[in-house]
Design a protein around this motif. Sequence first.
Motif, PDB file in Angstrom:
ATOM      1  N   SER A  97       5.031   2.773  -3.149  1.00  9.04           N
ATOM      2  CA  SER A  97       5.090   2.155  -1.829  1.00  9.04           C
ATOM      3  C   SER A  97       6.424   2.403  -1.145  1.00  9.04           C
ATOM      4  O   SER A  97       6.596   2.052   0.018  1.00  9.04           O
ATOM      5  CB  SER A  97       4.843   0.645  -1.951  1.00  9.04           C
ATOM      6  N   VAL A 144       1.554   1.853  -6.753  1.00  3.61           N
ATOM      7  CA  VAL A 144       0.304   1.270  -6.270  1.00  3.61           C
ATOM      8  C   VAL A 144      -0.844   2.164  -6.702  1.00  3.61           C
ATOM      9  O   VAL A 144      -0.753   3.386  -6.605  1.00  3.61           O
ATOM     10  CB  VAL A 144       0.316   1.134  -4.735  1.00  3.61           C
ATOM     11  N   ARG A 201      -4.782   2.827  -5.905  1.00  2.00           N
ATOM     12  CA  ARG A 201      -5.789   2.527  -4.888  1.00  2.00           C
ATOM     13  C   ARG A 201      -7.122   3.161  -5.236  1.00  2.00           C
ATOM     14  O   ARG A 201      -7.196   4.321  -5.668  1.00  2.00           O
ATOM     15  CB  ARG A 201      -5.324   3.026  -3.525  1.00  2.00           C
ATOM     16  N   ASP A 202      -8.198   2.372  -5.067  1.00  2.00           N
ATOM     17  CA  ASP A 202      -9.573   2.859  -5.186  1.00  2.00           C
ATOM     18  C   ASP A 202      -9.954   3.492  -3.851  1.00  2.00           C
ATOM     19  O   ASP A 202     -10.077   2.789  -2.836  1.00  2.00           O
ATOM     20  CB  ASP A 202     -10.520   1.713  -5.543  1.00  2.00           C
ATOM     21  N   MET A 240       0.838  -1.193   0.000  1.00  2.00           N
ATOM     22  CA  MET A 240       0.000   0.000   0.000  1.00  2.00           C
ATOM     23  C   MET A 240       0.875   1.244   0.000  1.00  2.00           C
ATOM     24  O   MET A 240       2.054   1.192   0.350  1.00  2.00           O
ATOM     25  CB  MET A 240      -0.924   0.020   1.212  1.00  2.00           C
ATOM     26  N   ARG A 267      -9.109  -0.296  -1.415  1.00  2.00           N
ATOM     27  CA  ARG A 267      -8.361  -1.452  -1.904  1.00  2.00           C
ATOM     28  C   ARG A 267      -7.442  -1.056  -3.067  1.00  2.00           C
ATOM     29  O   ARG A 267      -7.781  -0.189  -3.861  1.00  2.00           O
ATOM     30  CB  ARG A 267      -9.309  -2.554  -2.367  1.00  2.00           C
ATOM     31  N   ASP A 268      -6.310  -1.770  -3.126  1.00  2.00           N
ATOM     32  CA  ASP A 268      -5.410  -1.587  -4.254  1.00  2.00           C
ATOM     33  C   ASP A 268      -5.926  -2.346  -5.462  1.00  2.00           C
ATOM     34  O   ASP A 268      -6.376  -3.505  -5.319  1.00  2.00           O
ATOM     35  CB  ASP A 268      -4.003  -2.082  -3.907  1.00  2.00           C
TER      36      ASP A 268
END
Length: 521
Positions: free
Chosen positions: A22, A29, A31-32, A1, A37-38
Amino acid sequence: MATSSSPYSAMSPDDRLLAACSGDDGPLVLRDISTGRDLPRRWPRALDQAFCTAQTATFTPDGRALAVPVEGGIRTWDMRTGEERPEADLPGAPEPSLDFSDDGTTAVALGNQEVVLWRVADPGTPLLRHPIGEGTAREVRLDTEAGVIRVRTSARVVRTLGIADVLTDRHRQRPLAGARFSPDGRSLATAERRGGTTVVRLRDAHDGTLLRSLPGRSCEGCPDPVLTFSPDGGTLAHTTGTERGTTVHQWSVRHGRAKARHTVASWVEDLVLPGGGGPPVIAGTKPGRQENDNRKVEVWRIDGRTDGHIDGRTDGRTDGRTDGRTDKRLLSRGSLGSPVLAPDGRALLTLDGRMTDLRTGRSTPALRGEDSLITGAFSPDRRFLAVCDDNGRLTLWNGPGTRLLAVLSAGGPGEHRPASALSFSADGRHLAASTPDGSVRVWETGTPGLPGAEYPGADGAVLALGFAGDELLIATAHGAVRGLPLSGERAAGIACRRAGGGLTRGQWRTYLPNTPYRPTC
Protein backbone atom coordinates in the motif's frame (compact mmCIF):
# COMPACT_ATOMS: atom_id res chain seq x y z
CA MET A 1 -5.68 -0.99 -0.80
CA ALA A 2 -2.83 -1.35 -3.28
CA THR A 3 -1.84 1.83 -5.10
CA SER A 4 0.01 2.67 -8.25
CA SER A 5 2.94 3.78 -6.10
CA SER A 6 3.48 0.22 -4.87
CA PRO A 7 7.12 -0.72 -5.41
CA TYR A 8 6.18 -4.18 -6.60
CA SER A 9 3.15 -6.42 -7.11
CA ALA A 10 2.64 -10.09 -7.86
CA MET A 11 -0.26 -11.91 -9.49
CA SER A 12 -1.20 -15.51 -8.68
CA PRO A 13 -0.96 -18.02 -11.58
CA ASP A 14 -4.78 -18.25 -11.86
CA ASP A 15 -5.10 -14.42 -11.95
CA ARG A 16 -7.35 -14.45 -8.87
CA LEU A 17 -5.05 -12.84 -6.31
CA LEU A 18 -2.93 -9.68 -6.41
CA ALA A 19 -0.26 -9.04 -3.79
CA ALA A 20 0.98 -5.46 -3.52
CA CYS A 21 2.23 -2.91 -1.00
CA SER A 22 0.00 0.00 0.00
CA GLY A 23 3.07 2.21 0.09
CA ASP A 24 6.83 2.13 -0.08
CA ASP A 25 7.00 0.77 3.46
CA GLY A 26 3.93 -1.47 3.29
CA PRO A 27 1.90 -3.03 4.63
CA LEU A 28 1.29 -5.86 2.16
CA VAL A 29 -2.24 -6.14 0.81
CA LEU A 30 -3.74 -9.29 -0.76
CA ARG A 31 -6.70 -8.59 -3.03
CA ASP A 32 -9.24 -10.98 -4.57
CA ILE A 33 -9.50 -9.71 -8.16
CA SER A 34 -12.90 -11.28 -8.76
CA THR A 35 -14.56 -9.46 -5.85
CA GLY A 36 -12.29 -6.42 -5.61
CA ARG A 37 -11.92 -6.95 -1.86
CA ASP A 38 -8.83 -7.21 0.29
CA LEU A 39 -8.52 -10.56 2.03
CA PRO A 40 -8.16 -10.84 5.83
CA ARG A 41 -4.61 -10.46 7.04
CA ARG A 42 -3.09 -13.68 8.44
CA TRP A 43 0.62 -13.20 7.69
CA PRO A 44 3.28 -11.72 9.99
CA ARG A 45 4.92 -8.31 9.57
CA ALA A 46 8.09 -10.09 8.49
CA LEU A 47 6.40 -10.78 5.13
CA ASP A 48 5.48 -7.09 4.78
CA GLN A 49 9.10 -6.09 5.21
CA ALA A 50 10.46 -8.82 2.91
CA PHE A 51 7.93 -8.29 0.12
CA CYS A 52 7.87 -4.50 0.12
CA THR A 53 11.66 -4.22 -0.06
CA ALA A 54 12.17 -7.02 -2.61
CA GLN A 55 12.82 -6.48 -6.30
CA THR A 56 10.64 -9.44 -7.22
CA ALA A 57 8.40 -12.11 -5.69
CA THR A 58 6.22 -14.92 -6.98
CA PHE A 59 3.28 -17.06 -5.96
CA THR A 60 3.69 -20.81 -5.83
CA PRO A 61 1.89 -22.54 -8.74
CA ASP A 62 -1.11 -23.43 -6.54
CA GLY A 63 -1.51 -19.77 -5.52
CA ARG A 64 -1.44 -20.62 -1.84
CA ALA A 65 1.97 -19.27 -0.87
CA LEU A 66 4.15 -16.29 -1.69
CA ALA A 67 7.90 -16.80 -2.24
CA VAL A 68 10.16 -13.80 -1.72
CA PRO A 69 13.86 -13.72 -2.63
CA VAL A 70 15.86 -12.15 0.19
CA GLU A 71 19.57 -11.73 0.72
CA GLY A 72 20.99 -15.22 1.17
CA GLY A 73 17.93 -17.26 0.26
CA ILE A 74 14.23 -17.70 -0.51
CA ARG A 75 11.56 -17.19 2.17
CA THR A 76 8.04 -18.52 1.59
CA TRP A 77 4.82 -17.86 3.51
CA ASP A 78 1.49 -19.70 3.31
CA MET A 79 -1.02 -16.91 2.70
CA ARG A 80 -3.92 -18.90 4.17
CA THR A 81 -2.33 -19.57 7.55
CA GLY A 82 0.47 -17.01 7.70
CA GLU A 83 2.99 -19.74 8.56
CA GLU A 84 6.46 -19.55 7.07
CA ARG A 85 7.70 -22.60 5.21
CA PRO A 86 11.31 -23.89 5.43
CA GLU A 87 13.75 -21.40 3.93
CA ALA A 88 15.93 -22.23 0.95
CA ASP A 89 19.45 -21.19 1.92
CA LEU A 90 21.49 -19.54 -0.86
CA PRO A 91 24.56 -18.02 0.81
CA GLY A 92 25.98 -14.93 -0.83
CA ALA A 93 23.05 -14.42 -3.21
CA PRO A 94 21.72 -10.80 -3.02
CA GLU A 95 18.15 -11.50 -4.25
CA PRO A 96 17.98 -14.73 -6.25
CA SER A 97 15.91 -15.17 -9.40
CA LEU A 98 13.33 -17.93 -8.80
CA ASP A 99 11.05 -20.28 -10.73
CA PHE A 100 8.81 -23.24 -9.84
CA SER A 101 7.85 -26.38 -11.72
CA ASP A 102 4.26 -26.46 -12.97
CA ASP A 103 3.20 -28.83 -10.19
CA GLY A 104 4.91 -26.72 -7.51
CA THR A 105 7.02 -29.59 -6.15
CA THR A 106 10.38 -28.35 -7.42
CA ALA A 107 12.05 -24.93 -7.52
CA VAL A 108 15.15 -23.41 -9.05
CA ALA A 109 17.00 -20.21 -8.22
CA LEU A 110 20.06 -18.26 -9.26
CA GLY A 111 22.30 -18.18 -6.22
CA ASN A 112 25.78 -16.77 -5.79
CA GLN A 113 27.41 -17.75 -9.11
CA GLU A 114 25.41 -20.99 -9.20
CA VAL A 115 22.08 -22.50 -10.17
CA VAL A 116 20.38 -24.36 -7.30
CA LEU A 117 17.53 -26.88 -7.70
CA TRP A 118 15.56 -28.33 -4.77
CA ARG A 119 12.37 -30.10 -3.75
CA VAL A 120 9.99 -27.57 -2.20
CA ALA A 121 9.28 -30.00 0.66
CA ASP A 122 13.00 -30.28 1.46
CA PRO A 123 14.86 -27.07 0.57
CA GLY A 124 17.73 -27.99 2.88
CA THR A 125 18.84 -30.82 0.57
CA PRO A 126 19.50 -29.40 -2.93
CA LEU A 127 19.05 -31.74 -5.88
CA LEU A 128 21.62 -29.82 -7.89
CA ARG A 129 24.18 -27.04 -7.54
CA HIS A 130 25.64 -25.97 -10.87
CA PRO A 131 28.33 -23.24 -11.00
CA ILE A 132 27.94 -20.39 -13.50
CA GLY A 133 30.21 -17.54 -14.51
CA GLU A 134 30.27 -14.45 -12.37
CA GLY A 135 27.80 -11.80 -13.49
CA THR A 136 26.53 -13.79 -16.48
CA ALA A 137 23.13 -15.16 -15.43
CA ARG A 138 20.10 -12.89 -15.42
CA GLU A 139 17.06 -15.15 -15.35
CA VAL A 140 16.29 -18.82 -14.74
CA ARG A 141 13.39 -21.03 -15.82
CA LEU A 142 12.53 -24.63 -14.87
CA ASP A 143 11.02 -27.04 -17.42
CA THR A 144 10.58 -30.41 -15.72
CA GLU A 145 8.65 -31.85 -18.68
CA ALA A 146 11.65 -31.33 -20.95
CA GLY A 147 14.04 -32.15 -18.11
CA VAL A 148 16.05 -28.91 -18.40
CA ILE A 149 16.85 -25.66 -16.62
CA ARG A 150 17.18 -22.63 -18.91
CA VAL A 151 19.47 -19.80 -17.86
CA ARG A 152 19.38 -16.50 -19.75
CA THR A 153 22.85 -14.99 -19.86
CA SER A 154 22.15 -12.17 -22.34
CA ALA A 155 19.42 -10.86 -24.63
CA ARG A 156 20.39 -13.46 -27.24
CA VAL A 157 21.88 -16.36 -25.29
CA VAL A 158 20.06 -19.00 -23.22
CA ARG A 159 22.01 -21.90 -21.71
CA THR A 160 20.29 -25.21 -20.93
CA LEU A 161 21.20 -27.68 -18.17
CA GLY A 162 20.00 -31.27 -18.47
CA ILE A 163 18.40 -32.42 -15.19
CA ALA A 164 16.40 -35.49 -16.25
CA ASP A 165 18.55 -37.80 -14.10
CA VAL A 166 18.39 -35.46 -11.12
CA LEU A 167 14.57 -35.37 -11.20
CA THR A 168 14.17 -39.15 -10.96
CA ASP A 169 12.72 -40.75 -7.86
CA ARG A 170 16.12 -42.32 -7.23
CA HIS A 171 17.31 -39.14 -5.50
CA ARG A 172 18.11 -40.38 -2.00
CA GLN A 173 16.84 -38.81 1.20
CA ARG A 174 19.30 -40.90 3.23
CA PRO A 175 22.83 -40.17 2.08
CA LEU A 176 25.19 -42.97 1.14
CA ALA A 177 28.23 -43.51 3.36
CA GLY A 178 30.45 -44.79 0.55
CA ALA A 179 30.50 -46.09 -3.02
CA ARG A 180 32.79 -47.84 -5.52
CA PHE A 181 32.42 -48.56 -9.25
CA SER A 182 33.72 -51.78 -10.77
CA PRO A 183 36.59 -51.39 -13.29
CA ASP A 184 34.34 -52.51 -16.15
CA GLY A 185 31.76 -49.83 -15.30
CA ARG A 186 28.91 -52.33 -14.88
CA SER A 187 28.46 -52.50 -11.10
CA LEU A 188 28.29 -50.07 -8.20
CA ALA A 189 28.79 -51.07 -4.57
CA THR A 190 27.31 -48.73 -1.94
CA ALA A 191 27.56 -48.49 1.84
CA GLU A 192 24.34 -47.30 3.49
CA ARG A 193 23.63 -46.53 7.14
CA ARG A 194 20.58 -48.20 8.65
CA GLY A 195 19.95 -47.28 12.27
CA GLY A 196 23.15 -47.98 14.14
CA THR A 197 24.66 -50.25 11.49
CA THR A 198 26.00 -49.94 7.95
CA VAL A 199 25.03 -52.33 5.15
CA VAL A 200 26.52 -52.92 1.69
CA ARG A 201 24.45 -53.18 -1.47
CA LEU A 202 25.17 -54.00 -5.09
CA ARG A 203 23.63 -51.75 -7.75
CA ASP A 204 23.55 -51.28 -11.50
CA ALA A 205 26.25 -48.74 -12.33
CA HIS A 206 24.26 -47.07 -15.09
CA ASP A 207 21.15 -46.05 -13.17
CA GLY A 208 21.73 -47.04 -9.53
CA THR A 209 19.03 -49.74 -9.53
CA LEU A 210 19.34 -52.00 -6.48
CA LEU A 211 20.38 -55.54 -7.42
CA ARG A 212 21.09 -57.16 -4.07
CA SER A 213 21.77 -56.48 -0.39
CA LEU A 214 24.99 -58.22 0.64
CA PRO A 215 25.75 -60.14 3.84
CA GLY A 216 27.23 -58.51 6.92
CA ARG A 217 26.62 -55.35 8.93
CA SER A 218 29.14 -53.00 10.54
CA CYS A 219 28.70 -52.24 14.22
CA GLU A 220 27.77 -48.79 15.49
CA GLY A 221 30.88 -46.63 15.78
CA CYS A 222 32.97 -48.97 13.64
CA PRO A 223 34.73 -47.72 10.48
CA ASP A 224 32.63 -47.51 7.33
CA PRO A 225 32.94 -50.48 4.96
CA VAL A 226 35.82 -50.61 2.50
CA LEU A 227 34.67 -51.59 -1.00
CA THR A 228 36.69 -53.00 -3.90
CA PHE A 229 36.27 -55.09 -7.05
CA SER A 230 38.56 -57.54 -8.81
CA PRO A 231 40.15 -56.18 -12.02
CA ASP A 232 37.55 -57.93 -14.19
CA GLY A 233 34.62 -56.74 -12.03
CA GLY A 234 33.54 -60.32 -11.37
CA THR A 235 34.14 -60.29 -7.59
CA LEU A 236 33.29 -57.69 -4.97
CA ALA A 237 35.05 -57.59 -1.63
CA HIS A 238 33.73 -55.51 1.25
CA THR A 239 34.38 -55.20 4.95
CA THR A 240 32.16 -55.11 8.02
CA GLY A 241 33.60 -53.84 11.27
CA THR A 242 33.28 -55.29 14.75
CA GLU A 243 34.63 -54.01 18.04
CA ARG A 244 37.52 -56.47 17.82
CA GLY A 245 38.38 -56.39 14.14
CA THR A 246 37.05 -56.67 10.60
CA THR A 247 35.32 -59.32 8.53
CA VAL A 248 36.21 -59.38 4.83
CA HIS A 249 33.43 -60.71 2.58
CA GLN A 250 33.89 -61.83 -1.03
CA TRP A 251 30.86 -61.88 -3.31
CA SER A 252 30.60 -63.31 -6.84
CA VAL A 253 28.94 -60.59 -8.91
CA ARG A 254 28.41 -62.90 -11.86
CA HIS A 255 26.93 -65.82 -9.94
CA GLY A 256 25.15 -63.85 -7.21
CA ARG A 257 26.52 -65.79 -4.25
CA ALA A 258 28.99 -65.48 -1.39
CA LYS A 259 32.45 -66.87 -2.11
CA ALA A 260 34.39 -66.48 1.15
CA ARG A 261 34.50 -64.72 4.49
CA HIS A 262 37.56 -64.00 6.65
CA THR A 263 38.00 -62.21 9.97
CA VAL A 264 41.15 -60.31 10.97
CA ALA A 265 42.09 -58.46 14.15
CA SER A 266 42.55 -55.15 12.33
CA TRP A 267 40.46 -52.19 11.30
CA VAL A 268 40.84 -52.34 7.54
CA GLU A 269 41.52 -49.05 5.75
CA ASP A 270 42.30 -50.36 2.26
CA LEU A 271 41.61 -53.62 0.44
CA VAL A 272 42.50 -55.00 -2.99
CA LEU A 273 41.63 -58.12 -4.97
CA PRO A 274 44.58 -58.90 -7.26
CA GLY A 275 43.89 -60.29 -10.71
CA GLY A 276 43.91 -63.97 -11.55
CA GLY A 277 41.83 -64.96 -8.52
CA GLY A 278 44.57 -64.14 -6.01
CA PRO A 279 43.71 -63.82 -2.31
CA PRO A 280 42.67 -60.43 -0.85
CA VAL A 281 45.32 -58.10 0.52
CA ILE A 282 44.32 -55.75 3.34
CA ALA A 283 45.98 -52.80 5.06
CA GLY A 284 44.90 -51.34 8.37
CA THR A 285 45.61 -50.75 12.04
CA LYS A 286 44.85 -52.52 15.29
CA PRO A 287 41.31 -51.90 16.66
CA GLY A 288 40.80 -49.18 19.24
CA ARG A 289 42.25 -45.75 19.71
CA GLN A 290 45.95 -45.25 19.07
CA GLU A 291 48.22 -42.27 19.50
CA ASN A 292 49.52 -40.99 16.17
CA ASP A 293 53.13 -41.69 17.17
CA ASN A 294 52.26 -45.33 17.91
CA ARG A 295 49.97 -45.88 14.93
CA LYS A 296 51.36 -48.64 12.72
CA VAL A 297 49.99 -49.94 9.44
CA GLU A 298 49.78 -53.72 9.03
CA VAL A 299 49.38 -55.47 5.68
CA TRP A 300 47.99 -59.01 5.48
CA ARG A 301 47.36 -61.47 2.68
CA ILE A 302 44.28 -63.57 3.43
CA ASP A 303 44.14 -67.10 2.11
CA GLY A 304 42.69 -70.50 2.95
CA ARG A 305 39.11 -71.48 3.63
CA THR A 306 36.41 -69.23 4.91
CA ASP A 307 35.78 -68.76 8.64
CA GLY A 308 32.53 -70.70 8.30
CA HIS A 309 31.05 -72.89 5.55
CA ILE A 310 28.97 -70.97 3.02
CA ASP A 311 28.15 -73.97 0.83
CA GLY A 312 26.91 -71.90 -2.12
CA ARG A 313 24.26 -70.00 -0.15
CA THR A 314 23.13 -66.72 -1.71
CA ASP A 315 22.36 -65.03 1.62
CA GLY A 316 25.97 -65.13 2.78
CA ARG A 317 25.18 -66.95 6.05
CA THR A 318 27.18 -69.93 7.22
CA ASP A 319 25.81 -73.23 8.45
CA GLY A 320 27.05 -72.58 11.99
CA ARG A 321 30.27 -74.63 11.82
CA THR A 322 33.53 -72.74 12.35
CA ASP A 323 36.07 -75.46 11.52
CA GLY A 324 37.19 -73.66 8.36
CA ARG A 325 40.77 -72.44 8.42
CA THR A 326 41.93 -68.98 7.36
CA ASP A 327 45.61 -68.26 6.69
CA LYS A 328 46.56 -64.65 7.37
CA ARG A 329 50.08 -63.90 6.23
CA LEU A 330 51.60 -60.69 7.61
CA LEU A 331 53.34 -58.89 4.74
CA SER A 332 54.38 -55.69 6.47
CA ARG A 333 54.17 -53.87 9.79
CA GLY A 334 55.35 -50.31 10.27
CA SER A 335 54.98 -46.98 8.48
CA LEU A 336 52.80 -44.15 9.60
CA GLY A 337 50.04 -42.55 7.56
CA SER A 338 46.97 -43.82 5.77
CA PRO A 339 47.62 -46.77 3.44
CA VAL A 340 47.05 -47.02 -0.33
CA LEU A 341 47.54 -50.50 -1.77
CA ALA A 342 48.66 -51.11 -5.34
CA PRO A 343 46.02 -52.95 -7.40
CA ASP A 344 48.16 -56.10 -7.66
CA GLY A 345 48.73 -56.20 -3.89
CA ARG A 346 52.51 -56.06 -4.29
CA ALA A 347 53.19 -52.52 -3.05
CA LEU A 348 51.97 -50.23 -0.30
CA LEU A 349 52.07 -46.43 -0.32
CA THR A 350 51.55 -44.69 2.98
CA LEU A 351 50.64 -41.04 2.82
CA ASP A 352 53.63 -40.06 4.91
CA GLY A 353 55.63 -40.66 1.73
CA ARG A 354 56.90 -44.25 2.02
CA MET A 355 56.64 -46.98 -0.64
CA THR A 356 56.95 -50.57 0.55
CA ASP A 357 57.59 -53.58 -1.68
CA LEU A 358 55.36 -56.18 -0.05
CA ARG A 359 57.30 -59.06 -1.63
CA THR A 360 60.56 -58.09 0.08
CA GLY A 361 59.39 -55.80 2.87
CA ARG A 362 61.82 -53.09 1.70
CA SER A 363 60.56 -49.55 2.32
CA THR A 364 61.92 -46.50 0.48
CA PRO A 365 61.08 -42.77 0.37
CA ALA A 366 58.66 -41.72 -2.36
CA LEU A 367 56.86 -38.61 -3.58
CA ARG A 368 59.69 -36.28 -2.58
CA GLY A 369 58.47 -32.72 -2.01
CA GLU A 370 54.90 -33.74 -1.19
CA ASP A 371 53.41 -33.03 2.22
CA SER A 372 50.12 -33.39 4.11
CA LEU A 373 48.75 -35.96 1.67
CA ILE A 374 45.21 -37.13 2.31
CA THR A 375 44.35 -39.39 -0.62
CA GLY A 376 45.99 -41.33 -3.43
CA ALA A 377 45.31 -43.85 -6.19
CA PHE A 378 47.32 -46.15 -8.47
CA SER A 379 46.35 -46.79 -12.07
CA PRO A 380 45.29 -50.44 -12.63
CA ASP A 381 48.57 -51.24 -14.43
CA ARG A 382 50.65 -49.36 -11.80
CA ARG A 383 52.18 -47.06 -14.42
CA PHE A 384 50.78 -43.98 -12.70
CA LEU A 385 50.14 -42.71 -9.18
CA ALA A 386 47.97 -39.70 -8.30
CA VAL A 387 48.04 -38.02 -4.88
CA CYS A 388 46.32 -34.99 -3.35
CA ASP A 389 47.17 -32.92 -0.27
CA ASP A 390 44.91 -31.04 2.12
CA ASN A 391 45.28 -27.78 0.16
CA GLY A 392 43.94 -29.31 -3.05
CA ARG A 393 47.32 -29.77 -4.77
CA LEU A 394 46.87 -32.76 -7.10
CA THR A 395 49.93 -34.35 -8.71
CA LEU A 396 50.61 -37.21 -11.12
CA TRP A 397 53.68 -39.45 -10.60
CA ASN A 398 55.15 -42.54 -12.16
CA GLY A 399 54.04 -45.77 -10.47
CA PRO A 400 56.97 -46.08 -8.03
CA GLY A 401 56.46 -42.46 -6.93
CA THR A 402 60.02 -41.49 -7.88
CA ARG A 403 59.32 -39.07 -10.76
CA LEU A 404 56.82 -36.19 -10.84
CA LEU A 405 55.00 -36.13 -14.18
CA ALA A 406 52.68 -33.14 -13.73
CA VAL A 407 51.02 -30.83 -11.24
CA LEU A 408 47.39 -31.21 -12.28
CA SER A 409 45.97 -28.74 -9.76
CA ALA A 410 48.13 -26.29 -7.84
CA GLY A 411 45.79 -25.74 -4.89
CA GLY A 412 47.14 -23.36 -2.29
CA PRO A 413 47.03 -22.46 1.40
CA GLY A 414 43.56 -21.53 2.57
CA GLU A 415 41.75 -23.04 -0.41
CA HIS A 416 41.21 -26.42 1.29
CA ARG A 417 39.68 -28.09 -1.75
CA PRO A 418 41.16 -31.59 -1.72
CA ALA A 419 39.93 -34.25 -4.11
CA SER A 420 37.08 -36.17 -2.55
CA ALA A 421 37.42 -38.99 -5.11
CA LEU A 422 40.20 -40.16 -7.45
CA SER A 423 39.92 -42.83 -10.13
CA PHE A 424 41.83 -44.07 -13.17
CA SER A 425 40.14 -45.69 -16.15
CA ALA A 426 40.73 -49.43 -16.59
CA ASP A 427 43.33 -48.80 -19.32
CA GLY A 428 45.03 -46.03 -17.33
CA ARG A 429 44.49 -43.46 -20.10
CA HIS A 430 42.28 -41.16 -18.02
CA LEU A 431 42.34 -39.84 -14.46
CA ALA A 432 39.26 -38.29 -12.86
CA ALA A 433 39.29 -36.20 -9.69
CA SER A 434 36.47 -34.44 -7.87
CA THR A 435 36.29 -31.45 -5.54
CA PRO A 436 34.04 -30.95 -2.49
CA ASP A 437 31.55 -28.86 -4.50
CA GLY A 438 30.90 -31.88 -6.74
CA SER A 439 32.72 -30.74 -9.89
CA VAL A 440 34.91 -33.28 -11.68
CA ARG A 441 37.97 -32.81 -13.88
CA VAL A 442 39.35 -35.47 -16.24
CA TRP A 443 42.91 -35.60 -17.60
CA GLU A 444 44.58 -37.78 -20.22
CA THR A 445 47.59 -39.38 -18.57
CA GLY A 446 49.47 -39.36 -21.88
CA THR A 447 49.34 -35.54 -21.97
CA PRO A 448 49.04 -34.50 -18.31
CA GLY A 449 50.37 -31.00 -19.02
CA LEU A 450 47.14 -30.09 -20.84
CA PRO A 451 44.18 -28.72 -18.86
CA GLY A 452 41.65 -31.37 -17.96
CA ALA A 453 38.04 -31.33 -19.10
CA GLU A 454 35.78 -29.96 -16.35
CA TYR A 455 32.29 -31.23 -15.51
CA PRO A 456 30.22 -29.07 -13.12
CA GLY A 457 28.78 -30.57 -9.96
CA ALA A 458 25.18 -31.63 -9.66
CA ASP A 459 24.53 -33.01 -6.20
CA GLY A 460 27.21 -32.22 -3.66
CA ALA A 461 30.41 -34.08 -2.90
CA VAL A 462 31.31 -37.07 -5.09
CA LEU A 463 31.70 -40.48 -3.43
CA ALA A 464 32.94 -42.48 -6.40
CA LEU A 465 34.11 -42.04 -9.98
CA GLY A 466 34.21 -44.69 -12.68
CA PHE A 467 34.49 -45.25 -16.40
CA ALA A 468 32.35 -47.23 -18.83
CA GLY A 469 33.73 -47.01 -22.36
CA ASP A 470 33.70 -43.32 -23.33
CA GLU A 471 31.43 -42.41 -20.41
CA LEU A 472 32.36 -40.96 -17.01
CA LEU A 473 30.30 -42.33 -14.11
CA ILE A 474 29.66 -40.24 -10.99
CA ALA A 475 28.02 -41.34 -7.73
CA THR A 476 27.10 -38.86 -4.98
CA ALA A 477 25.64 -39.26 -1.52
CA HIS A 478 22.08 -38.29 -2.49
CA GLY A 479 21.76 -38.67 -6.25
CA ALA A 480 21.35 -41.40 -8.79
CA VAL A 481 24.36 -42.30 -10.92
CA ARG A 482 25.23 -39.70 -13.55
CA GLY A 483 26.83 -40.65 -16.83
CA LEU A 484 28.69 -37.94 -18.77
CA PRO A 485 30.23 -38.29 -22.26
CA LEU A 486 34.01 -38.16 -22.53
CA SER A 487 34.22 -38.02 -26.32
CA GLY A 488 33.59 -34.79 -28.20
CA GLU A 489 31.32 -36.56 -30.69
CA ARG A 490 28.94 -37.78 -27.99
CA ALA A 491 28.89 -34.40 -26.25
CA ALA A 492 28.10 -32.67 -29.55
CA GLY A 493 25.28 -35.13 -30.24
CA ILE A 494 23.70 -34.47 -26.83
CA ALA A 495 23.95 -30.70 -27.37
CA CYS A 496 22.31 -30.99 -30.80
CA ARG A 497 19.42 -33.06 -29.46
CA ARG A 498 18.87 -30.63 -26.59
CA ALA A 499 18.90 -27.65 -28.96
CA GLY A 500 16.54 -29.35 -31.42
CA GLY A 501 19.11 -29.29 -34.24
CA GLY A 502 21.85 -26.99 -35.45
CA LEU A 503 21.77 -23.41 -36.70
CA THR A 504 19.82 -22.63 -39.86
CA ARG A 505 21.45 -20.45 -42.50
CA GLY A 506 19.40 -17.50 -41.29
CA GLN A 507 20.48 -18.01 -37.68
CA TRP A 508 24.09 -18.41 -38.84
CA ARG A 509 23.96 -15.04 -40.63
CA THR A 510 22.58 -13.43 -37.45
CA TYR A 511 25.12 -14.82 -35.00
CA LEU A 512 28.16 -15.52 -37.22
CA PRO A 513 27.87 -13.08 -40.13
CA ASN A 514 31.59 -13.08 -40.93
CA THR A 515 32.05 -16.88 -40.91
CA PRO A 516 31.19 -19.19 -43.84
CA TYR A 517 28.18 -21.39 -43.12
CA ARG A 518 28.60 -25.07 -42.28
CA PRO A 519 26.19 -27.59 -40.73
CA THR A 520 26.64 -27.90 -36.99
CA CYS A 521 24.51 -30.97 -36.33
